[in-house]
Design a protein around this motif. Structure first.
Motif, PDB file in Angstrom:
ATOM      1  N   HIS A 181     -51.594  10.186 -37.762  1.00  0.00           N
ATOM      2  CA  HIS A 181     -51.469  11.172 -38.958  1.00  0.00           C
ATOM      3  C   HIS A 181     -49.966  11.172 -39.406  1.00  0.00           C
ATOM      4  N   VAL A 182     -49.037  10.869 -38.532  1.00  0.00           N
ATOM      5  CA  VAL A 182     -47.849  10.836 -39.201  1.00  0.00           C
ATOM      6  C   VAL A 182     -47.252   9.688 -38.576  1.00  0.00           C
ATOM      7  N   GLU A 183     -47.119   8.852 -39.732  1.00  0.00           N
ATOM      8  CA  GLU A 183     -46.946   7.250 -39.399  1.00  0.00           C
ATOM      9  C   GLU A 183     -45.454   7.036 -38.512  1.00  0.00           C
ATOM     10  N   GLY A 184     -45.414   6.179 -37.432  1.00  0.00           N
ATOM     11  CA  GLY A 184     -44.207   6.091 -36.871  1.00  0.00           C
ATOM     12  C   GLY A 184     -43.922   7.140 -35.810  1.00  0.00           C
ATOM     13  N   LEU A 185     -44.446   8.232 -35.533  1.00  0.00           N
ATOM     14  CA  LEU A 185     -44.181   9.149 -34.648  1.00  0.00           C
ATOM     15  C   LEU A 185     -45.204   8.871 -33.507  1.00  0.00           C
ATOM     16  N   ILE A 186     -44.402   9.247 -32.525  1.00  0.00           N
ATOM     17  CA  ILE A 186     -44.908   8.825 -30.943  1.00  0.00           C
ATOM     18  C   ILE A 186     -46.158   9.662 -30.868  1.00  0.00           C
ATOM     19  N   ALA A 187     -47.544   8.983 -30.289  1.00  0.00           N
ATOM     20  CA  ALA A 187     -48.803   9.557 -30.412  1.00  0.00           C
ATOM     21  C   ALA A 187     -48.522  10.703 -29.234  1.00  0.00           C
ATOM     22  N   PRO A 188     -48.973  11.898 -29.367  1.00  0.00           N
ATOM     23  CA  PRO A 188     -48.802  12.894 -28.175  1.00  0.00           C
ATOM     24  C   PRO A 188     -49.444  12.430 -26.743  1.00  0.00           C
ATOM     25  N   ALA A 189     -50.379  11.553 -26.961  1.00  0.00           N
ATOM     26  CA  ALA A 189     -50.866  11.155 -25.472  1.00  0.00           C
ATOM     27  C   ALA A 189     -49.777  10.353 -24.772  1.00  0.00           C
ATOM     28  N   ILE A 190     -48.830   9.643 -25.630  1.00  0.00           N
ATOM     29  CA  ILE A 190     -47.873   8.906 -24.875  1.00  0.00           C
ATOM     30  C   ILE A 190     -46.642   9.744 -24.624  1.00  0.00           C
ATOM     31  N   ALA A 191     -46.424  10.668 -25.829  1.00  0.00           N
ATOM     32  CA  ALA A 191     -45.094  11.546 -25.295  1.00  0.00           C
ATOM     33  C   ALA A 191     -45.472  12.451 -24.223  1.00  0.00           C
ATOM     34  N   ASP A 192     -46.639  12.905 -23.999  1.00  0.00           N
ATOM     35  CA  ASP A 192     -46.804  13.851 -22.651  1.00  0.00           C
ATOM     36  C   ASP A 192     -46.745  13.151 -21.566  1.00  0.00           C
ATOM     37  N   MET A 193     -46.672  11.577 -21.332  1.00  0.00           N
ATOM     38  CA  MET A 193     -46.484  10.728 -20.225  1.00  0.00           C
ATOM     39  C   MET A 193     -44.956  10.579 -19.922  1.00  0.00           C
ATOM     40  N   LEU A 194     -44.102  10.926 -20.756  1.00  0.00           N
ATOM     41  CA  LEU A 194     -42.550  10.497 -20.450  1.00  0.00           C
ATOM     42  C   LEU A 194     -41.931  11.511 -19.769  1.00  0.00           C
ATOM     43  N   LEU A 195     -40.956  11.053 -18.995  1.00  0.00           N
ATOM     44  CA  LEU A 195     -40.021  11.917 -18.057  1.00  0.00           C
ATOM     45  C   LEU A 195     -38.899  12.671 -18.919  1.00  0.00           C
ATOM     46  N   PRO A 196     -38.446  13.650 -18.451  1.00  0.00           N
ATOM     47  CA  PRO A 196     -37.430  14.397 -19.206  1.00  0.00           C
ATOM     48  C   PRO A 196     -36.277  13.628 -19.226  1.00  0.00           C
ATOM     49  N   GLN A 197     -35.883  12.947 -18.072  1.00  0.00           N
ATOM     50  CA  GLN A 197     -34.486  12.127 -18.184  1.00  0.00           C
ATOM     51  C   GLN A 197     -34.652  10.779 -17.461  1.00  0.00           C
ATOM     52  N   ARG A 198     -33.697   9.982 -17.862  1.00  0.00           N
ATOM     53  CA  ARG A 198     -33.926   8.588 -17.506  1.00  0.00           C
ATOM     54  C   ARG A 198     -33.203   8.585 -15.940  1.00  0.00           C
ATOM     55  N   THR A 199     -33.746   7.728 -15.132  1.00  0.00           N
ATOM     56  CA  THR A 199     -32.929   7.658 -13.837  1.00  0.00           C
ATOM     57  C   THR A 199     -32.309   6.243 -13.767  1.00  0.00           C
ATOM     58  N   ILE A 200     -31.007   6.459 -13.269  1.00  0.00           N
ATOM     59  CA  ILE A 200     -30.035   5.130 -13.114  1.00  0.00           C
ATOM     60  C   ILE A 200     -30.051   4.905 -11.582  1.00  0.00           C
ATOM     61  N   PRO A 201     -30.335   3.982 -11.134  1.00  0.00           N
ATOM     62  CA  PRO A 201     -30.455   3.714  -9.678  1.00  0.00           C
ATOM     63  C   PRO A 201     -28.800   3.476  -9.053  1.00  0.00           C
ATOM     64  N   ASP A 202     -28.695   3.967  -7.657  1.00  0.00           N
ATOM     65  CA  ASP A 202     -27.558   3.911  -7.201  1.00  0.00           C
ATOM     66  C   ASP A 202     -26.610   2.672  -7.375  1.00  0.00           C
ATOM     67  N   ALA A 203     -27.202   1.442  -7.302  1.00  0.00           N
ATOM     68  CA  ALA A 203     -26.702   0.194  -7.377  1.00  0.00           C
ATOM     69  C   ALA A 203     -26.147  -0.322  -8.749  1.00  0.00           C
ATOM     70  N   VAL A 204     -26.880   0.431  -9.765  1.00  0.00           N
ATOM     71  CA  VAL A 204     -26.017   0.254 -11.130  1.00  0.00           C
ATOM     72  C   VAL A 204     -24.745   1.174 -11.338  1.00  0.00           C
ATOM     73  N   ARG A 205     -24.990   2.427 -10.870  1.00  0.00           N
ATOM     74  CA  ARG A 205     -23.843   3.281 -10.663  1.00  0.00           C
ATOM     75  C   ARG A 205     -22.469   2.801 -10.076  1.00  0.00           C
ATOM     76  N   ARG A 206     -22.813   2.100  -8.923  1.00  0.00           N
ATOM     77  CA  ARG A 206     -21.893   1.384  -8.332  1.00  0.00           C
ATOM     78  C   ARG A 206     -21.117   0.626  -8.974  1.00  0.00           C
ATOM     79  N   GLN A 207     -21.830  -0.372  -9.674  1.00  0.00           N
ATOM     80  CA  GLN A 207     -21.216  -1.458 -10.689  1.00  0.00           C
ATOM     81  C   GLN A 207     -20.529  -0.899 -11.746  1.00  0.00           C
ATOM     82  N   CYS A 208     -21.053   0.259 -12.295  1.00  0.00           N
ATOM     83  CA  CYS A 208     -20.458   0.856 -13.357  1.00  0.00           C
ATOM     84  C   CYS A 208     -19.064   1.357 -12.999  1.00  0.00           C
ATOM     85  N   ASP A 209     -18.982   1.885 -11.697  1.00  0.00           N
ATOM     86  CA  ASP A 209     -17.609   2.323 -11.125  1.00  0.00           C
ATOM     87  C   ASP A 209     -16.581   1.406 -11.056  1.00  0.00           C
ATOM     88  N   ALA A 210     -16.984   0.077 -11.050  1.00  0.00           N
ATOM     89  CA  ALA A 210     -16.035  -1.005 -10.976  1.00  0.00           C
ATOM     90  C   ALA A 210     -16.072  -1.948 -12.254  1.00  0.00           C
TER      91      ALA A 210
END
Length: 275
Positions: A105-134
């Motif tokens: 009904h609204v072209e381009g907007l994420i369908a509610p069924a998909i939006a309801d599945m998404l998490l509030p925040q993205r998780t970054i694993p510790d291994a990547v965080r350690r690499q970012c520190d260096a």
């Protein structure tokens, strides 16, 4: 990094799908354009059609793919408010895969069924965080990737050695300036591991600069840092509606001479033998 001597990291978001026993990441409507994944040991299998965030590296063993070291349910920040799901000029030859991603009904907007599945925040694993520190450049690149405003994230960052630059004819070019492109073989780990195939096309900003830099670093043997996105190029048969082959590659968007900060662990001994 992420299990390679030189920097090699991939961050992507899409929908998990399994075909012929192979997990793929669907970012566009035509299923043949989905991107192959291989789950590392200990990484959970997703659900069919699940929106997922993946972090890993580009791996060329037995065909180019993303070796996934971290997989989680996709976050709301990974999805733009508007999403262009269909791809103009490329028919969906396979009707399977994820449907109704955008709101009818609204072209381009994420369908509610998909939006309801998404998490509030993205998780970054510790291994990547350690690499970012260096690696501050990597840290800035990861942070930037969490704010993708338009498309589903598809981001590759490599630091490696240019093994070869191959000039190719584009048989499907519609403009003279796009008649040729370069396939670039980048090595982030020593032989017998195969190099990563990267592609530089004339429609990319700073194309001339990047082409010269790639040729120069090939001759000098100096390391280079590349940013791009993992892509599938569907090659049709000459006649009919079939697929001749699918070329997987990293589409280059930027290139810079590598600095010492790009290589926290230093240049490995094998890299000096590439030139």
């Amino acid at each position: 990094m992420l299990d390679t001597p030189l920097r090699n990291i991939a961050m992507l978001t899409g929908f998990a799908w399994k075909q012929d026993g192979q997990w793929v990441l669907q970012q566009r409507a035509p299923l043949p354009m989905a991107l192959p994944l291989r789950l590392s040991e200990g990484v959970r299998e997703p659900e069919m059609g699940e929106p997922i965030d993946v972090i890993g590296r580009v791996d060329a063993h037995d065909g180019l793919h993303i070796a996934v070291t971290h997989l989680s349910r996709a976050a709301k920040s990974s999805f733009p408010q508007k999403l262009k799901w269909a791809v103009r000029g490329i028919p969906t030859r396979d009707k399977d895969g994820v449907k109704n991603v955008t709101d009818r009904h609204v072209e381009g907007l994420i369908a509610p069924a998909i939006a309801d599945m998404l998490l509030p925040q993205r998780t970054i694993p510790d291994a990547v965080r350690r690499q970012c520190d260096a690696d501050m450049d990597l840290a800035a690149w990861v942070d930037e990737g969490l704010r993708e405003p338009i498309h589903l994230p598809n981001r590759i960052m490599l630091t490696g050695m240019v093994e070869n630059v191959i000039t190719c004819d584009n048989l499907y070019a519609t403009r003279p300036e796009r008649a040729r492109y370069f396939d670039v073989l980048i090595r982030t780990e020593p032989a017998p591991a195969p190099p990563v195939v990267c592609r530089l096309t004339a429609d990319v900003h700073r194309f001339v600069y990047m082409a010269k830099l790639l040729q120069q670093t090939r001759k000098t043997g100096n390391p280079i840092t590349l940013c791009g996105e993992f892509r599938a190029k569907v090659i049709p048969v000459d006649e009919g509606d079939g697929i001749l082959r699918i070329d997987y590659h990293v589409r280059l968007l930027d290139a810079l001479s590598a600095t010492q900060e790009d290589m926290p662990n230093g240049v490995p001994d094998w890299a000096h033998k590439i030139a």
